[in-house]
Enzyme design. Structure first.
Site, PDB file in Angstrom:
ATOM      1  N   TYR A  99       0.863  -1.084   0.120  1.00 66.98           N
ATOM      2  CA  TYR A  99       0.047   0.040  -0.110  1.00 66.98           C
ATOM      3  C   TYR A  99       0.758   1.390  -0.046  1.00 66.98           C
ATOM      4  CZ  TYR A  99      -4.211  -2.835   0.810  1.00 66.98           C
ATOM      5  OH  TYR A  99      -5.118  -3.744   0.654  1.00 66.98           O
ATOM      6  N   GLU A 141      -7.808  -7.707   5.458  1.00 64.41           N
ATOM      7  CA  GLU A 141      -6.942  -8.809   4.835  1.00 64.41           C
ATOM      8  C   GLU A 141      -6.159  -9.459   5.899  1.00 64.41           C
ATOM      9  OE1 GLU A 141      -4.731  -6.237   2.080  1.00 64.41           O
ATOM     10  OE2 GLU A 141      -6.759  -5.937   1.061  1.00 64.41           O
TER      11      GLU A 141
END
Length: 407
Positions: A99, A141
Site C-alpha cells: 500500500y 485482509e
C-alpha cells in the site's frame, strides 16, 4: 474510523473535480508504478485488463465511491465494497507494505494531473481518504489471513491435477488434489481460488476461478473457459485470455498448479430465505458450488435457478446443473439460449435473452448473480423494478469490479 470533519469538507468540495479526473489519474498512476516496478505488471496485475483500460476504470470507481461514502456515509455499502476488494487482495497475497507503493505513485499522479489545485490542505484530505481506505483493507485482509491460518500474503500452495474433464467445446474442468494426499482446506459455497501460471514470456499471471464441487469434498474443482481474441459486436478489440487459454491448451492430468487458499465473499448464507441463482456463461460456476452444497444438505427452501448462454453446446456444466436442480427438493430451473439450433423452446427452456419478468420471486428472496457485467446490471435493474431490495442482490465479478460505479 471515519474521516475528520475538516477533511470531510475538503473532500466534499473537491470530489467533483477529482472525480472528473480520476480515470486520467489512475491511468497515469499505473504507468508510473509499472515503470518503477515492472514486476507488478508482469506477475501480479492482469495485463489484459490493463491494455483495455478496465483496471484503471475499476480503481477509479473504487476510489471515487469510497471518497463519496465518507461525505455521505453508508456503512453497509462501504462494508460491501471493502470486503469484496479485501477478498480479491487476499487471494493475490497482497501485503501491507504494498500500500506504500500504491500511495507513492497515486499521489504523484494526482499532483501531476491536478497541478496547482492540489494545495497542502487538499493533499492532506485526500491522503487521509487514501489511508483510511488502505488501513481498512489491511485490517480486513489481516483477518482473512488469520482465518486461513497463514502468515500475511502466504496464501499459495502447489496442487496436482487429478482429472481433466471437458464441460463444453470451450470449457474444461480441473479436479485438483494435494501433492501429499492430505485433504485440501475447506471452503464456503461460492468461494474461489486464484491460479498463477508461468507464461512463455516469463510472466506469472493470476486469475480467479470459482470452486464448483461440494465444499465438503477433499478435492477442489475449477472450470476454465478458453477465451479467443477477436472483435466484439461493438467493434472493440477483444484480447485473448492469457491464463484461461494457457490452462485450456497446456494443463493435463499429473501437472502441477500454483493456487491460493479459497477466498471470496459471494457465499451462500446459512438461513431459510428463498434463493434466486442467476448466471450467464461461465458465471454458472459459483452457482454450481452453491447447488452442490444445497443438494448435499437436503436444503428445503425454495430455489430458482436461471441461466443464460449462447447455445446448449456452449453451456458448460449443462447436464450437471440439471442433475443438481433435480437433487434439491424445492428447486426449479429456467434456461435461455440465444441460439437453440434445431431445438424448439418449451417448458423451462427459452429462446433469446434472459427475461425475468415472468419468473415468480417470493418475498424475502436473496439473489446471487454471476456473469458478464452488462448482464448482471440488466438483471439488477429488472429486479429493482420488481421491488427486490438492493441489499438482497449479491454478485461476483471476475476481473475489474466496476459494479460500484454503476450501482
Amino acid at each position: 474510523m471515519s474521516l475528520s470533519a475538516a477533511s470531510t469538507e475538503v473532500i466534499r468540495a473537491t470530489l467533483p473535480a477529482v472525480g472528473a479526473a480520476i480515470e486520467e489519474i489512475t491511468t497515469l498512476f499505473y504507468s508510473k508504478m509499472f515503470a518503477a516496478h515492472p514486476e507488478l505488471e508482469r506477475d501480479l496485475f492482469n495485463r489484459g485488463n490493463q491494455k483495455q483500460g478496465e483496471q484503471q476504470k475499476a480503481l477509479a470507481g473504487a476510489i471515487a465511491a469510497f471518497a463519496a461514502l465518507q461525505v455521505s456515509p453508508d456503512a453497509d455499502r462501504t462494508d460491501v465494497i471493502m470486503s469484496r476488494i479485501a477478498h480479491k487482495h487476499a487471494s493475490l497475497g497482497i501485503t501491507a507494505d504494498q500500500y506504500e507503493i500504491v500511495h507513492k505513485y497515486l499521489f504523484e499522479a494526482i499532483v501531476e494531473v491536478l497541478g496547482a489545485a492540489v494545495t497542502p490542505e487538499v493533499a492532506a484530505a485526500w491522503d487521509e481518504v487514501y489511508w483510511l481506505m488502505a488501513n481498512t483493507l489491511i485490517r480486513i485482509e489481516a483477518d482473512l489471513y488469520a482465518e486461513a491460518g497463514v502468515p500475511a500474503g502466504q496464501v499459495w500452495r502447489t496442487v496436482t491435477v487429478g482429472r481433466r474433464v471437458l464441460q463444453s467445446a470451450d470449457t474444461v474442468s480441473f479436479v485438483l488434489t494435494s501433492t501429499d494426499g492430505t485433504p485440501l482446506p475447506n471452503y464456503l459455497p461460492g468461494q474461489y481460488i486464484s491460479v498463477s501460471v508461468p507464461l512463455p514470456d516469463g510472466a506469472h499471471q493470476i486469475r480467479q476461478y470459482s470452486l464448483v464441487g461440494a465444499p465438503s469434498a477433499t478435492e477442489w474443482q475449477i472450470s476454465v473457459k478458453a477465451v479467443p481474441g477477436g472483435v466484439a459486436p461493438d467493434g472493440t478489440e477483444k484480447p485473448a485470455g492469457e491464463v484461461s487459454n494457457f490452462l485450456y491448451h497446456n494443463v493435463f492430468e499429473g501437472d502441477s498448479l500454483s493456487v491460493s487458499h479459497p477466498f471470496g465473499d459471494l457465499v451462500l448464507e446459512q438461513d431459510d430465505a428463498p434463493l434466486l441463482l442467476v448466471s450467464a456463461g461461465i458465471g454458472c460456476t459459483p452457482m454450481i458450488g452453491m447447488l452442490n452444497h444445497l443438494a448435499d444438505t437436503d436444503d428445503r427452501r425454495t430455489v430458482s435457478v436461471l441461466h443464460a448462454d449462447r447455445s446448449p453446446a456452449h453451456h458448460a456444466h449443462r447436464a450437471e446443473l440439471t442433475e443438481l436442480v433435480q437433487r434439491v427438493p424445492f428447486a426449479t430451473m429456467h434456461r435461455w439460449y440465444e441460439d437453440l439450433g434445431a431445438r424448439l423452446p418449451g417448458g423451462t427452456t427459452h429462446s433469446g435473452r434472459a427475461d425475468l419478468s415472468t419468473i415468480e420471486i417470493e418475498a424475502g428472496t436473496k439473489v446471487y448473480l454471476c456473469g458478464p457485467l452488462p448482464f448482471m446490471l440488466a438483471v439488477r435493474d429488472s429486479l429493482l423494478a420488481r421491488d427486490v431490495p438492493a441489499d438482497a442482490i449479491h454478485y461476483e465479478v471476475f476481473g475489474p469490479d466496476s459494479w460500484s460505479a454503476n450501482a
